[in-house]
Design a protein around this motif. Structure first.
Motif, PDB file in Angstrom:
ATOM      1  N   SER A   4      17.586   6.253  74.668  1.00 10.97           N
ATOM      2  CA  SER A   4      17.587   5.811  76.109  1.00 10.97           C
ATOM      3  C   SER A   4      16.397   4.835  76.299  1.00 10.97           C
ATOM      4  O   SER A   4      16.595   3.661  76.820  1.00 10.97           O
ATOM      5  N   GLN A   5      15.169   5.021  75.671  1.00 13.70           N
ATOM      6  CA  GLN A   5      14.168   4.067  75.850  1.00 13.70           C
ATOM      7  C   GLN A   5      14.426   2.734  75.238  1.00 13.70           C
ATOM      8  O   GLN A   5      13.851   1.857  75.814  1.00 13.70           O
ATOM      9  N   HIS A   6      14.973   3.067  74.100  1.00 15.59           N
ATOM     10  CA  HIS A   6      15.299   1.617  73.417  1.00 15.59           C
ATOM     11  C   HIS A   6      16.387   0.975  74.236  1.00 15.59           C
ATOM     12  O   HIS A   6      16.191  -0.389  74.339  1.00 15.59           O
ATOM     13  N   ARG A   7      17.344   1.477  74.785  1.00 16.47           N
ATOM     14  CA  ARG A   7      18.121   0.902  75.593  1.00 16.47           C
ATOM     15  C   ARG A   7      17.328   0.088  76.805  1.00 16.47           C
ATOM     16  O   ARG A   7      18.053  -1.081  77.113  1.00 16.47           O
ATOM     17  N   THR A   8      16.810   0.826  77.304  1.00 20.00           N
ATOM     18  CA  THR A   8      16.113   0.379  78.478  1.00 20.00           C
ATOM     19  C   THR A   8      15.279  -0.714  78.199  1.00 20.00           C
ATOM     20  O   THR A   8      15.254  -1.982  78.867  1.00 20.00           O
ATOM     21  N   TYR A 111       5.397   3.822  75.657  1.00 21.80           N
ATOM     22  CA  TYR A 111       6.559   3.518  76.052  1.00 21.80           C
ATOM     23  C   TYR A 111       6.361   2.905  77.503  1.00 21.80           C
ATOM     24  O   TYR A 111       6.921   1.641  77.623  1.00 21.80           O
ATOM     25  N   ARG A 112       5.598   3.569  78.535  1.00 21.03           N
ATOM     26  CA  ARG A 112       5.445   2.830  79.807  1.00 21.03           C
ATOM     27  C   ARG A 112       4.927   1.535  79.828  1.00 21.03           C
ATOM     28  O   ARG A 112       5.008   0.508  80.377  1.00 21.03           O
ATOM     29  N   VAL A 113       3.841   1.431  78.949  1.00 17.06           N
ATOM     30  CA  VAL A 113       3.203   0.123  78.857  1.00 17.06           C
ATOM     31  C   VAL A 113       4.137  -1.177  78.199  1.00 17.06           C
ATOM     32  O   VAL A 113       4.181  -2.224  78.657  1.00 17.06           O
ATOM     33  N   GLY A 114       4.854  -0.792  77.202  1.00 17.12           N
ATOM     34  CA  GLY A 114       5.800  -1.412  76.659  1.00 17.12           C
ATOM     35  C   GLY A 114       6.912  -1.927  77.637  1.00 17.12           C
ATOM     36  O   GLY A 114       7.265  -3.001  77.891  1.00 17.12           O
TER      37      GLY A 114
END
Length: 186
Positions: A4-8, A111-114
């Motif tokens: 999900s994170q990668h898709r975002t 993740y949030r920083v990215g």
């Protein structure tokens, strides 16, 4: 990253591409000077057309680093020497840079920083403008971020192959922008 994170992060890159394409569409539709590159972009277009025609560059020292012109010339060889194709390629490079910035931010701060870094990169107006021009900035930025990401991964102990990959990216960056040679002592 989770799926999900990668898709975002990929969606943020798609947003970056959409913004660049919207800007490019607006310029193509409303700017009568759109098909006429000026100053540096004019020379980039001329050199790329010369390369695409099979003439290559002149047999004298390069005025500038040649990677961008050869990539643009290769594109023109495939699809024809249209300013639009060159500008589209820059937009794609900009969207890919946004993705790599997201990944670099994720590697450094989570993740949030990215995600925030990717959103800022997608919305950064000067990048949107320069990615749609026939200028080397989009390629140089892409290679610079890719180099940082590769060096970070190699430094985390991913083996000699990681350093080889970072070296290859560094070599490409040097023939896109010789200023990268300043990293040689390091």
């Amino acid at each position: 990253l989770t799926r999900s994170q990668h898709r975002t992060l990929i969606l943020v890159s798609v947003l970056a591409l959409a913004l660049r394409l919207a800007y490019l569409w607006g310029q193509a539709r409303n700017n009568p000077l759109f098909p006429l590159p000026k100053v540096d972009a004019y020379w980039h277009q001329q050199w790329a057309e010369q390369i695409a025609s099979g003439q290559g560059m002149e047999a004298e020292p390069y005025y500038r680093a040649p990677l961008y012109y050869y990539l643009l010339g290769g594109l023109y060889w495939l699809v024809g020497p249209s300013v639009l194709w060159g500008r589209l390629a820059g937009c794609v490079l900009g969207a890919l840079t946004t993705y790599l910035i997201s990944r670099l931010g994720t590697s450094l701060g989570g993740y949030r920083v990215g995600l925030i870094a990717g959103i800022f990169s997608a919305l950064y107006w000067p990048a949107i403008y320069f990615d749609a021009e026939l200028l080397t900035a989009s390629l140089e930025t892409l290679l610079g971020i890719a180099l940082l990401l590769a060096l970070l991964r190699a430094g985390r102990g991913n083996g000699a192959l990681s350093f080889l990959g970072a070296g290859l990216i560094w070599g490409l960056a040097c023939i896109a922008r010789p200023n990268f040679l300043a990293l040689a002592p390091i």
